[in-house]
Enzyme design. Structure first.
Site, PDB file in Angstrom:
ATOM      1  N   GLU A 214       0.853  -1.185   0.000  1.00 29.74           N
ATOM      2  CA  GLU A 214       0.000   0.000   0.000  1.00 29.74           C
ATOM      3  C   GLU A 214       0.898   1.247   0.000  1.00 29.74           C
ATOM      4  O   GLU A 214       1.861   1.281   0.765  1.00 29.74           O
ATOM      5  CB  GLU A 214      -0.891   0.043   1.242  1.00 29.74           C
TER       6      GLU A 214
ATOM      7  N   GLU B 257      -5.098  -2.689  12.852  1.00 27.56           N
ATOM      8  CA  GLU B 257      -4.824  -3.536  11.677  1.00 27.56           C
ATOM      9  C   GLU B 257      -5.816  -4.690  11.626  1.00 27.56           C
ATOM     10  O   GLU B 257      -6.292  -5.055  10.558  1.00 27.56           O
ATOM     11  CB  GLU B 257      -3.386  -4.071  11.701  1.00 27.56           C
TER      12      GLU B 257
HETATM   13  N1  B3K Z   1      -2.831   1.078   5.717  1.00 27.22           N
HETATM   14  C1  B3K Z   1      -1.522   1.217   6.276  1.00 27.22           C
HETATM   15  C2  B3K Z   1      -0.819   2.449   5.840  1.00 27.22           C
HETATM   16  C3  B3K Z   1      -0.096   2.313   4.563  1.00 27.22           C
HETATM   17  C4  B3K Z   1       0.751   3.532   4.294  1.00 27.22           C
HETATM   18  C5  B3K Z   1       1.315   3.491   2.944  1.00 27.22           C
HETATM   19  N2  B3K Z   1       2.197   4.582   2.661  1.00 27.22           N
HETATM   20  C6  B3K Z   1      -1.537   1.166   7.762  1.00 27.22           C
HETATM   21  C7  B3K Z   1      -2.806   1.497   8.408  1.00 27.22           C
HETATM   22  O1  B3K Z   1      -3.336   2.576   8.318  1.00 27.22           O
HETATM   23  O2  B3K Z   1      -3.366   0.620   9.010  1.00 27.22           O
HETATM   24 ZN    ZN Z   2      -5.226   1.932   8.854  1.00 30.39          ZN
END
Ligand code: B3K
Ligand code: ZN
Length: 880
Positions: free
Chosen positions: A127, A304
């Site tokens: 991501e 998460e």
């Molecule tokens: N979704 C990831 C963040 C990704 C960042 C990419 N540059 C972590 C989170 O927000 O859970």
């Molecule tokens: Zn997140």
């Protein structure tokens, strides 16, 4: 300057993908000098696409292409075009299989995007747009595919081979190599793909879901960290249970894995079934992690995990919708943390971050709506606005609808959009459909940037017994947005009588059972509310629980703030009144002679907080944290940081001198008690004793010095160990400081997370973190440019927390930061773009400072080959 100016991408240009990828079959051959990636994609034309041409474009970044075949036929170079960032095949059938072989070099990947190596292991971060650094693919979240992944590597060096889903096959290969095949039954966007290969130990546990399925929980860490997994594992189980109970969300795969890696650009990543964490956000033991780290780990593990539904099962259509998953998931994790500990304390912590950092972002050159309309580099949009303001927006929906309707709305959202890639608008529509409420005006929170300012005035009509409250809203202009429309703002309010009693809020004279707290809904630019049956002028308690992410302006007297500090039934507003009073006192002293008297009632108020052990100690511990320099700067128009620093220090020392005996008593009263636990009470005790210690050392108290040295030597947990170390580092006792720092390093040099604390306690201290000392830290053998945590704990801590040193009048701090940004820009642009933030706020500072900040930014702008990440931030902040 860069010759190719980065492109701006607009939400209004969104079109559905021309091709869909139903299935992805990956085979990774991992070697020391690189990795070969074989990818087989089952592609078909998207029936919903309006495009008529038959060309297929796949994204790719830093890839070496070794072969392409279509339905088994190898394509000649003339049959495709390879540009800087795409592979274009001019003429493809409606449905076909594409085979692509790429060669990549994870060992040389310093950007930490895509597949890279960290402490000898392979890991991924995809991501937002990292998958294109692994193979050619339509790298956008609305292309969802089923993945099957085979990993091949040397068996001795990489005994553990992981990817998403379930392991379905494994075996040995020639030459001491082996393979494992993983299959993920849930279609997902490629940003949720993950791979890990390394020599890791496994910690196992199980969780029985609400429907009786047993889930295999596994953590993978380097052998030296084997004893630091328990807290994360417990946090995971609590999160899984909580999401079932509060949101009705059950886990869907049979295995859930967490891996800790040392080199990671951010905190953690919610890859389907295989969450990858920055070591500092998952590993903990009493001896090595502070209370704050324990709490952060619990929150991030939960965050998460919650993404499995809010993010993975229902994902984002495009990256403009990022807050769809992040805002909602931050709201969910903050509800969880509130339930696990003290809701008031959690609210205070969230609001502190929001008001200090998000409000600053919203008032700065990178201000953007919760749903941005354009970006150059999406990595720059993982912001406090997307995350924290996004969470506040969801919280307001929760408050407007009430818990029950909100739950109906979230159930509908998950059911309606399961397996889809959707928009923030779809989220709001589900909330509307479930509750019957019209949120049309509320949607402006997603579209308009800037922090609304509420100007509140009141009048008391004694003869009629009416108290009138007028609230006006203004939304400041932000880059590209002016003349904004009024937003729909829930404003929680109470009124207090002269003895602190809550008054009934009668909106009509005959309102008999009026409640003593109401949520007023502001929709117009200005409203006047009348409260009836009021006998005396009340003290208003405004914006209780911080019911909306706004600034409130009201001409509070110090008298009123003192009154609210001790009487407001809303704990949050009691804390807030204390903050406002202290801010007011500090602000009135900025730039005044050193012997200017300090408001005596401040001492009385703090004396009461420190001495009355009958008060909620968790709240008291928060109330004793003076407003930070960063917050004071955020509140000022033309900040003179050294002057703000000096005034704040003056107030702190004044309080410490006046309350010296009470502080010693507070320290002793909150001494250690029994085994270490992370409960709100125990955290508050440690916070109180360490605050007392730091205040006392700020005034060179000899007794406190002995207490600190004793605590430093005898601490059985990192909170107290660090509390003593920090107090000594920030004191004038130079010998003690030097000795403590040396002893501490000696003891913990093999533990990277503790070494990071050791770096940051120095880099953020105006005693130990002046520029020459910062340069020494960067020359220390434990400092590593390739490790983002080390860069953050030295350079980030200096520029972000050691504000008086960073804003040195000679501009050396700015020059220094510009040098580090330029240096990092080549190796890790994402981190470089984050690091530059303090300079981008140059307009906020007094002219002498802002001129040299601007010059430092211009120097960065002129660097050759500037990354897109830094280009966007620097250009936006220099724009007129
Ligand atoms: N979704 C990831 C963040 C990704 C960042 C990419 N540059 C972590 C989170 O927000 O859970
Ligand atoms: Zn997140």
């Amino acid at each position: 300057m860069r010759s190719n100016q980065p492109q701006t991408i607009y939400l209004s240009d969104y079109t559905v993908p021309a091709y869909l990828v139903d299935h992805v079959d990956l085979r990774f051959e991992l070697f020391e000098d690189g990795a070969r990636v074989h990818s087989t994609l089952s592609i078909r034309r998207n029936p919903e696409s309006a495009r008529s041409d038959a060309s297929l474009s796949l994204d790719g970044d830093s890839l070496s292409l070794q072969g392409v075949s279509l339905d088994g036929r190898e394509l000649q170079a003339s049959e495709y075009e390879l540009t800087d960032d795409q592979l274009v095949i001019a003429d493809v059938p409606d449905a076909f299989q594409l085979n692509v072989v790429t060669w990549i070099e994870p060992q040389n990947n310093t950007r930490l995007e895509g597949l890279y190596k960290s402490s000898g292991m392979f890991c991924t971060q995809c991501e937002a747009e990292g998958f294109r650094c692994i193979t050619f693919f339509p790298d956008r979240p609305d292309v969802m595919s089923r993945f099957r992944t085979r990993i091949e590597a040397d068996q001795t060096a990489y005994p553990v081979l992981l990817s998403n889903g379930n392991d379905v096959d494994r075996g040995e290969l020639e030459g001491g190599r082996h393979f494992v095949t993983w299959e993920d039954p849930f279609p997902k966007p490629c940003y949720l793909f993950a791979l890990v290969a390394g020599d890791l130990v496994e910690k196992r546990d199980t969780f029985r879901t609400c429907s009786g399925r047993d889930i295999d929980l596994r953590m993978y860490v380097e052998p030296r960290n084997a004893a630091k997994c328990e807290h994360a594992m417990d946090s995971l189980k609590r999160s899984m249970r909580w999401d079932e109970e509060v949101y009705g969300r059950e886990y869907d795969l049979d295995i859930f894995m967490i891996v800790a890696v040392d080199d990671f650009n951010m905190g953690a990543m919610e890859n389907k079934g295989l969450n990858i964490f920055n070591s500092s956000c998952v590993l903990a033991s009493q001896e090595t992690a502070t209370d704050a780290a324990f709490q952060r780990i619990e929150a991030i593990v939960a965050h998460e995990y919650f993404h499995n539904w809010s993010g993975n099962r229902v994902t984002c259509r495009d990256w403009f919708q990022l807050s769809l998953k992040e805002g909602f998931t931050v709201f969910r994790d903050s509800q969880f943390s509130a339930d696990m500990g003290s809701p008031t304390v959690k609210r205070i912590e969230d609001v502190t971050l929001l008001r200090t950092a998000q409000f600053a972002e919203d008032a700065g050159p990178m201000a953007h709506p919760v749903r941005p309309a354009s970006y150059m580099e999406i990595s720059n949009f993982y912001t406090l606005t997307i995350y924290e303001k996004g969470a506040e927006v969801v919280r307001m929906i929760h408050n407007l609808l009430g818990s029950e309707m909100f739950r109906k709305g979230s159930d509908l959202y998950f059911e309606r959009h399961d397996g889809q890639a959707v928009t923030t608008d779809d989220f709001v529509r589900a909330m509307e459909d479930a509750s019957g409420r019209d949120l049309a005006q509320f949607r402006l929170w997603y579209e308009q940037a800037g922090t609304p300012v509420l100007t509140v005035s009141d009048e008391f009509d004694e003869a009629a017994g009416i108290y009138r409250l007028t609230i006006r809203q203004d939304i400041p202009d932000t880059p590209g947005q002016i003349d904004k429309k009024p937003q729909h703002i829930p404003f929680a309010l109470g009124l207090l009588g002269s003895h602190g009693e809550p008054l009934p809020l009668r909106l009509a004279p005959d309102d008999q059972d009026a409640p003593d707290e109401r949520v007023l809904e502001l929709t117009d630019a200005e409203h006047t509310f009348e409260f009836h049956g009021v006998d005396e002028r009340p003290v208003p308690s405004l914006l209780r629980h911080f019911s909306a992410p706004v600034r409130v302006q009201y001409p509070w007297t110090r008298e009123q703030l003192l009154f609210l500090m001790s009487h407001d039934p809303d704990g949050f507003n009691r804390w807030d009144a204390g903050q406002r009073l202290t801010v007011d006192v500090i602000q009135s002293l900025v730039g005044t002679p050193k012997d200017t008297p300090v408001e005596p009632r401040l001492v009385t108020a703090y004396r009461h907080l420190i001495s009355d052990s009958g008060l909620d100690q968790a709240l008291v511990a928060k109330m004793l944290q003076l407003p930070s320099e960063a917050y004071l700067i955020e509140l000022s128009e033309s900040a003179d940081v050294p002057a703000i620093h000096e005034a704040r220090e003056r107030v702190l020392k004044h309080l410490a001198i006046a309350l010296r005996d009470e502080l010693v008593a507070c320290y002793r009263r909150n001494g250690e008690s029994g085994a270490y636990e992370v409960t709100p009470e125990a955290v508050a005790r440690r916070s109180l004793r360490n605050t007392a210690l730091s205040w006392l050392l700020a005034i060179n108290d000899e007794e406190a010095r002995e207490l600190a040295v004793r605590q430093f030597r005898g601490a059985d947990n990192m909170t107290d160990h660090m509390g003593a170390l920090r107090a000594l580092v920030n004191s004038d006792y130079e010998d003690d400081r030097t000795e403590a720092l040396a002893t501490f390093y000696e003891q913990f040099q093999d533990d990277p997370q503790v070494v990071e604390l050791w770096f940051s306690v120095q880099a953020s201290s105006d005693r130990a973190g002046q520029l020459p000392q910062i340069r020494e830290l960067m020359a220390h053998p434990a400092f590593d440019w390739k490790n983002p945590n080390k860069v953050r704990s030295v350079v980030g801590a200096f520029a972000g927390q050691n504000l008086a040193a960073f804003h040195h009048a000679d501009g050396s701090g700015y020059e220094f930061l510009a040098d580090q940004v330029c240096r990092l820009d080549d190796s890790n642009p994402q981190i470089a773009a984050r690091l530059v933030t303090p300079l981008t706020r140059w307009r906020k500072f007094a002219p002498a400072y802002s001129a040299s900040m601007r010059a430092a930014l211009e120097r960065i702008r002129d660097k050759k080959g500037l990354s897109r990440d830094v280009y966007e931030v620097v250009h936006k902040s220099l724009a007129d």
